[in-house]
Motif scaffolding. Structure first.
Motif, PDB file in Angstrom:
ATOM      1  N   TRP A   1       0.797  -1.217   0.000  1.00 47.25           N
ATOM      2  CA  TRP A   1       0.000   0.000   0.000  1.00 47.25           C
ATOM      3  C   TRP A   1       0.836   1.277   0.000  1.00 47.25           C
ATOM      4  O   TRP A   1       0.453   2.262  -0.630  1.00 47.25           O
ATOM      5  N   VAL A   2       1.960   1.276   0.702  1.00 45.14           N
ATOM      6  CA  VAL A   2       2.752   2.511   0.792  1.00 45.14           C
ATOM      7  C   VAL A   2       3.938   2.504  -0.161  1.00 45.14           C
ATOM      8  O   VAL A   2       4.067   3.398  -0.995  1.00 45.14           O
ATOM      9  N   VAL A   3       4.798   1.506  -0.052  1.00 46.43           N
ATOM     10  CA  VAL A   3       6.017   1.504  -0.873  1.00 46.43           C
ATOM     11  C   VAL A   3       5.663   1.382  -2.353  1.00 46.43           C
ATOM     12  O   VAL A   3       6.197   2.109  -3.190  1.00 46.43           O
ATOM     13  N   SER A   4       4.731   0.492  -2.671  1.00 50.25           N
ATOM     14  CA  SER A   4       4.309   0.320  -4.064  1.00 50.25           C
ATOM     15  C   SER A   4       3.188   1.286  -4.437  1.00 50.25           C
ATOM     16  O   SER A   4       3.305   2.049  -5.392  1.00 50.25           O
ATOM     17  N   GLY A   5       2.101   1.222  -3.690  1.00 52.58           N
ATOM     18  CA  GLY A   5       0.915   2.000  -4.038  1.00 52.58           C
ATOM     19  C   GLY A   5       1.114   3.494  -4.003  1.00 52.58           C
ATOM     20  O   GLY A   5       0.682   4.210  -4.908  1.00 52.58           O
ATOM     21  N   ILE A   6       1.769   3.998  -2.970  1.00 49.56           N
ATOM     22  CA  ILE A   6       2.029   5.429  -2.866  1.00 49.56           C
ATOM     23  C   ILE A   6       3.364   5.784  -3.503  1.00 49.56           C
ATOM     24  O   ILE A   6       3.464   6.745  -4.253  1.00 49.56           O
ATOM     25  N   GLY A   7       4.394   4.986  -3.190  1.00 50.33           N
ATOM     26  CA  GLY A   7       5.748   5.315  -3.634  1.00 50.33           C
ATOM     27  C   GLY A   7       6.103   4.917  -5.049  1.00 50.33           C
ATOM     28  O   GLY A   7       7.085   5.391  -5.604  1.00 50.33           O
ATOM     29  N   GLY A   8       5.325   4.007  -5.642  1.00 47.67           N
ATOM     30  CA  GLY A   8       5.556   3.647  -7.034  1.00 47.67           C
ATOM     31  C   GLY A   8       6.512   2.490  -7.280  1.00 47.67           C
ATOM     32  O   GLY A   8       6.802   2.162  -8.427  1.00 47.67           O
ATOM     33  N   ALA A   9       7.003   1.832  -6.226  1.00 49.79           N
ATOM     34  CA  ALA A   9       7.881   0.670  -6.407  1.00 49.79           C
ATOM     35  C   ALA A   9       7.064  -0.492  -6.974  1.00 49.79           C
ATOM     36  O   ALA A   9       5.841  -0.541  -6.801  1.00 49.79           O
TER      37      ALA A   9
END
Length: 176
Positions: free
Chosen positions: A66-74
């Motif tokens: 949710w954060v690293v991928s979803g928000i951060g784009g990883a």
């Protein structure tokens, strides 16, 4: 604060979210694991429930997705079902290291997050959400599972986890 002494609510939301995740929930999990054996960490009260180990793997996977991928784009490399399928696994030290690494990645994304981006749209787990929705989800999700970890740790250890020190009527968190 923005002009006129009015707080920047977006930045306050990001700051408070980081504080809950890194400064309250993660330390409570760390303290909960003290004295537990690897067997304790992978014990399930019944077949429909998860172990502490499962919950820690799940928290790391969810926060990264949710954060690293979803928000951060990883890239999203999560394999969610594997978090629950484990019946045995790493020691408490290794589980904590895994969770702490995930949360360091999360905190890095949140450190760079700006208030204006909270309204940006994302698609996470096939759902259309805003960045604020995603962060709010992670905080409440982490809170729920932290409570479950605390409860399971108390069941297995039979002890008060000692989160608070009370002196002269004032309660101070042990993790600060």
């Amino acid at each position: 604060m923005s002009g006129g002494g009015v707080p920047d609510l977006g930045q306050a939301f990001i700051h408070r979210s980081r504080r809950y995740l890194m400064g309250e929930y993660l330390p409570k999990i760390r303290l909960s694991l003290e004295g537990l054996t690897t067997e304790d960490l992978w014990w399930r009260p019944n077949g429909a429930s998860n172990s502490i180990g499962n919950l820690i793997l799940h928290l790391a996977g969810n926060a990264r997705q949710w954060v690293v991928s979803g928000i951060g784009g990883a890239p999203d490399t999560r394999r969610r079902q594997e978090e629950f399928d484990r019946r045995v696994g790493p020691s408490g030290e290794d589980l904590l290291a895994h969770l702490e690494q995930a949360m360091a990645e999360v905190d890095g994304v949140l450190d760079r997050l700006s208030a204006p981006s909270l309204g940006d749209a994302r698609v996470i787990q096939g759902m259309e959400v805003t960045v604020q929705d995603a962060l709010y989800h992670v905080v409440e999700h982490f809170s729920t599972h932290t409570g479950q970890i605390i409860y399971l740790a108390k069941l297995r250890s039979g002890r008060d986890l000692g989160f608070w020190e009370v002196k002269d009527g004032v309660a101070t968190p042990r993790w600060e």
